[in-house]
Design a protein around this motif. Structure first.
Motif, PDB file in Angstrom:
ATOM      1  N   PHE A  16       0.830  -1.211   0.000  1.00 52.89           N
ATOM      2  CA  PHE A  16       0.000   0.000   0.000  1.00 52.89           C
ATOM      3  C   PHE A  16       0.862   1.257   0.000  1.00 52.89           C
ATOM      4  CE2 PHE A  16      -3.474  -2.562   2.360  1.00 52.89           C
ATOM      5  CZ  PHE A  16      -4.079  -2.923   1.170  1.00 52.89           C
ATOM      6  N   VAL A  17       1.933   1.253   0.806  1.00 49.69           N
ATOM      7  CA  VAL A  17       2.831   2.411   0.878  1.00 49.69           C
ATOM      8  C   VAL A  17       3.519   2.630  -0.470  1.00 49.69           C
ATOM      9  CG1 VAL A  17       4.948   3.304   1.950  1.00 49.69           C
ATOM     10  CG2 VAL A  17       3.154   2.258   3.366  1.00 49.69           C
ATOM     11  N   GLN A  18       3.959   1.562  -1.105  1.00 50.31           N
ATOM     12  CA  GLN A  18       4.592   1.685  -2.420  1.00 50.31           C
ATOM     13  C   GLN A  18       3.610   2.229  -3.455  1.00 50.31           C
ATOM     14  OE1 GLN A  18       5.939  -2.345  -2.766  1.00 50.31           O
ATOM     15  NE2 GLN A  18       8.026  -1.832  -2.149  1.00 50.31           N
ATOM     16  N   ALA A  19       2.359   1.792  -3.391  1.00 51.07           N
ATOM     17  CA  ALA A  19       1.336   2.317  -4.309  1.00 51.07           C
ATOM     18  C   ALA A  19       1.154   3.807  -4.079  1.00 51.07           C
ATOM     19  CB  ALA A  19       0.016   1.566  -4.118  1.00 51.07           C
ATOM     20  N   ALA A  20       1.154   4.243  -2.823  1.00 51.69           N
ATOM     21  CA  ALA A  20       1.033   5.671  -2.507  1.00 51.69           C
ATOM     22  C   ALA A  20       2.235   6.430  -3.049  1.00 51.69           C
ATOM     23  CB  ALA A  20       0.899   5.877  -1.001  1.00 51.69           C
ATOM     24  N   ASN A  21       3.427   5.925  -2.802  1.00 51.44           N
ATOM     25  CA  ASN A  21       4.647   6.620  -3.207  1.00 51.44           C
ATOM     26  C   ASN A  21       4.823   6.686  -4.722  1.00 51.44           C
ATOM     27  OD1 ASN A  21       5.373   7.148  -0.567  1.00 51.44           O
ATOM     28  ND2 ASN A  21       6.716   5.379  -0.409  1.00 51.44           N
ATOM     29  N   HIS A  23       2.337   6.055  -7.160  1.00 51.46           N
ATOM     30  CA  HIS A  23       1.171   6.364  -7.990  1.00 51.46           C
ATOM     31  C   HIS A  23       0.216   7.360  -7.348  1.00 51.46           C
ATOM     32  CE1 HIS A  23       2.471   3.049 -10.500  1.00 51.46           C
ATOM     33  NE2 HIS A  23       2.514   2.284  -9.418  1.00 51.46           N
ATOM     34  N   ASP A  24       0.649   8.090  -6.317  1.00 52.25           N
ATOM     35  CA  ASP A  24      -0.196   9.044  -5.601  1.00 52.25           C
ATOM     36  C   ASP A  24      -1.523   8.435  -5.160  1.00 52.25           C
ATOM     37  OD1 ASP A  24       1.507  11.205  -5.419  1.00 52.25           O
ATOM     38  OD2 ASP A  24       0.990  11.919  -7.416  1.00 52.25           O
ATOM     39  N   PHE A  25      -1.486   7.196  -4.753  1.00 52.10           N
ATOM     40  CA  PHE A  25      -2.625   6.448  -4.226  1.00 52.10           C
ATOM     41  C   PHE A  25      -2.860   6.891  -2.783  1.00 52.10           C
ATOM     42  CE2 PHE A  25      -3.715   2.521  -1.803  1.00 52.10           C
ATOM     43  CZ  PHE A  25      -4.923   2.211  -2.405  1.00 52.10           C
ATOM     44  N   THR A  26      -4.101   7.108  -2.404  1.00 52.07           N
ATOM     45  CA  THR A  26      -4.428   7.419  -1.006  1.00 52.07           C
ATOM     46  C   THR A  26      -5.391   6.361  -0.483  1.00 52.07           C
ATOM     47  OG1 THR A  26      -6.286   8.860  -1.560  1.00 52.07           O
ATOM     48  CG2 THR A  26      -4.124   9.912  -1.317  1.00 52.07           C
ATOM     49  N   LEU A  27      -5.379   6.188   0.840  1.00 48.43           N
ATOM     50  CA  LEU A  27      -6.184   5.135   1.450  1.00 48.43           C
ATOM     51  C   LEU A  27      -6.428   5.490   2.903  1.00 48.43           C
ATOM     52  CD1 LEU A  27      -7.264   2.141   1.174  1.00 48.43           C
ATOM     53  CD2 LEU A  27      -5.020   1.440   2.019  1.00 48.43           C
ATOM     54  N   ASP A  28      -7.693   5.457   3.339  1.00 47.62           N
ATOM     55  CA  ASP A  28      -7.994   5.610   4.758  1.00 47.62           C
ATOM     56  C   ASP A  28      -7.574   4.330   5.460  1.00 47.62           C
ATOM     57  OD1 ASP A  28      -9.027   8.129   4.359  1.00 47.62           O
ATOM     58  OD2 ASP A  28     -11.125   7.494   4.439  1.00 47.62           O
ATOM     59  N   ILE A  29      -6.793   4.496   6.543  1.00 46.44           N
ATOM     60  CA  ILE A  29      -6.218   3.330   7.212  1.00 46.44           C
ATOM     61  C   ILE A  29      -6.055   3.619   8.699  1.00 46.44           C
ATOM     62  CG2 ILE A  29      -3.816   4.030   6.764  1.00 46.44           C
ATOM     63  CD1 ILE A  29      -3.312   0.985   6.103  1.00 46.44           C
ATOM     64  N   GLY A  40      -5.959   7.701   9.974  1.00 49.43           N
ATOM     65  CA  GLY A  40      -5.821   8.812   9.038  1.00 49.43           C
ATOM     66  C   GLY A  40      -5.845   8.319   7.608  1.00 49.43           C
ATOM     67  N   THR A  41      -5.257   9.114   6.722  1.00 43.78           N
ATOM     68  CA  THR A  41      -5.225   8.787   5.299  1.00 43.78           C
ATOM     69  C   THR A  41      -3.784   8.603   4.855  1.00 43.78           C
ATOM     70  OG1 THR A  41      -7.242  10.057   4.922  1.00 43.78           O
ATOM     71  CG2 THR A  41      -5.886   9.563   2.986  1.00 43.78           C
ATOM     72  N   LEU A  42      -3.482   7.435   4.315  1.00 39.82           N
ATOM     73  CA  LEU A  42      -2.169   7.138   3.759  1.00 39.82           C
ATOM     74  C   LEU A  42      -1.915   8.044   2.565  1.00 39.82           C
ATOM     75  CD1 LEU A  42       0.338   5.203   3.379  1.00 39.82           C
ATOM     76  CD2 LEU A  42      -1.184   3.811   1.974  1.00 39.82           C
ATOM     77  N   ILE A  43      -0.740   8.683   2.528  1.00 37.50           N
ATOM     78  CA  ILE A  43      -0.353   9.546   1.414  1.00 37.50           C
ATOM     79  C   ILE A  43       1.065   9.190   0.975  1.00 37.50           C
ATOM     80  CG2 ILE A  43      -1.863  11.469   2.014  1.00 37.50           C
ATOM     81  CD1 ILE A  43       0.590  12.855   3.301  1.00 37.50           C
ATOM     82  N   SER A  44       1.478   9.743  -0.156  1.00 36.75           N
ATOM     83  CA  SER A  44       2.839   9.506  -0.642  1.00 36.75           C
ATOM     84  C   SER A  44       3.846  10.284   0.196  1.00 36.75           C
ATOM     85  CB  SER A  44       2.957   9.939  -2.109  1.00 36.75           C
ATOM     86  OG  SER A  44       2.880  11.349  -2.221  1.00 36.75           O
ATOM     87  N   ASP A 119       2.338  -2.854  14.351  1.00 40.89           N
ATOM     88  CA  ASP A 119       1.910  -4.177  14.798  1.00 40.89           C
ATOM     89  C   ASP A 119       0.748  -4.731  13.978  1.00 40.89           C
ATOM     90  OD1 ASP A 119       3.774  -4.206  16.982  1.00 40.89           O
ATOM     91  OD2 ASP A 119       2.447  -2.825  18.027  1.00 40.89           O
ATOM     92  N   GLY A 120      -0.105  -3.867  13.449  1.00 35.33           N
ATOM     93  CA  GLY A 120      -1.260  -4.321  12.678  1.00 35.33           C
ATOM     94  C   GLY A 120      -1.977  -3.138  12.067  1.00 35.33           C
ATOM     95  N   PHE A 121      -2.957  -3.419  11.222  1.00 28.41           N
ATOM     96  CA  PHE A 121      -3.712  -2.348  10.574  1.00 28.41           C
ATOM     97  C   PHE A 121      -5.062  -2.865  10.120  1.00 28.41           C
ATOM     98  CE2 PHE A 121      -1.790  -4.483   6.987  1.00 28.41           C
ATOM     99  CZ  PHE A 121      -2.728  -4.386   5.973  1.00 28.41           C
ATOM    100  N   PHE A 122      -5.983  -1.915   9.880  1.00 29.19           N
ATOM    101  CA  PHE A 122      -7.207  -2.231   9.157  1.00 29.19           C
ATOM    102  C   PHE A 122      -7.538  -1.064   8.256  1.00 29.19           C
ATOM    103  CE2 PHE A 122      -8.876  -0.556  13.223  1.00 29.19           C
ATOM    104  CZ  PHE A 122      -9.787   0.402  12.804  1.00 29.19           C
ATOM    105  N   LEU A 123      -8.276  -1.338   7.201  1.00 28.44           N
ATOM    106  CA  LEU A 123      -8.648  -0.303   6.249  1.00 28.44           C
ATOM    107  C   LEU A 123      -9.818   0.496   6.798  1.00 28.44           C
ATOM    108  CD1 LEU A 123      -8.335  -2.241   2.877  1.00 28.44           C
ATOM    109  CD2 LEU A 123      -6.598  -0.933   4.119  1.00 28.44           C
ATOM    110  N   GLY A 124      -9.757   1.800   6.637  1.00 27.41           N
ATOM    111  CA  GLY A 124     -10.782   2.696   7.129  1.00 27.41           C
ATOM    112  C   GLY A 124     -10.250   3.555   8.255  1.00 27.41           C
TER     113      GLY A 124
END
Length: 134
Positions: A16-21, A23-29, A40-44, A119-124
């Motif tokens: 997900f981080v590579q996609a952000a970096n 391709h300017d992909f963002t994701l609430d995580i 928050g929102t994942l950014i590049s 340690d872990g994550f979920f989307l949203g």
């Protein structure tokens, strides 16, 4: 990508981080980090450094120097085609420790953390009772 055994990065989160970096992909995580919850929102990395740079633009000579250095770091991050990511960058971030209100409780904040420390994550995102999802 790295394996997902103890002490290493989660390869799905790194993806997900590579996609952000790249391709300017963002994701609430939402992340679990050493007992805290960070939402928050994942950014590049580029967006992170450029936004951070803007906070120093109008300051004195030292602040302007910092602004330039941060902008250069953003450009370097954008040009980096490395197959590995080490940091995650987020905006509109809130940090929860226990049942208390998040820190910071007002405003929009940037956050940067080491992927190997998550340690872990979920989307949203987690929203407070009086916040509305946009």
């Amino acid at each position: 990508m790295s394996g997902s055994s103890g002490g290493t990065k989660d390869n799905i989160l790194e993806f997900f981080v590579q996609a952000a970096n790249q391709h300017d992909f963002t994701l609430d995580i939402t992340l679990n980090v050493k007992g805290s919850v960070i939402t928050g929102t994942l950014i590049s990395a580029n967006e992170y450094f450029n936004t951070l740079s803007e906070t120093f633009e109008e300051g004195n000579e030292i602040a302007q120097f910092l602004s330039e250095q941060l902008a250069e770091a953003g450009q370097a991050a954008q040009n980096n085609n490395s197959s590995e990511a080490y940091f995650i960058h987020m905006k509109e971030t809130k940090v929860y420790c226990g049942d208390s209100k998040p820190t910071p409780s007002k405003g929009e904040f940037l956050w940067r953390g080491k992927l190997a420390e998550i340690d872990g994550f979920f989307l949203g995102k987690i929203f407070e009772g009086n916040q509305k999802e946009v």
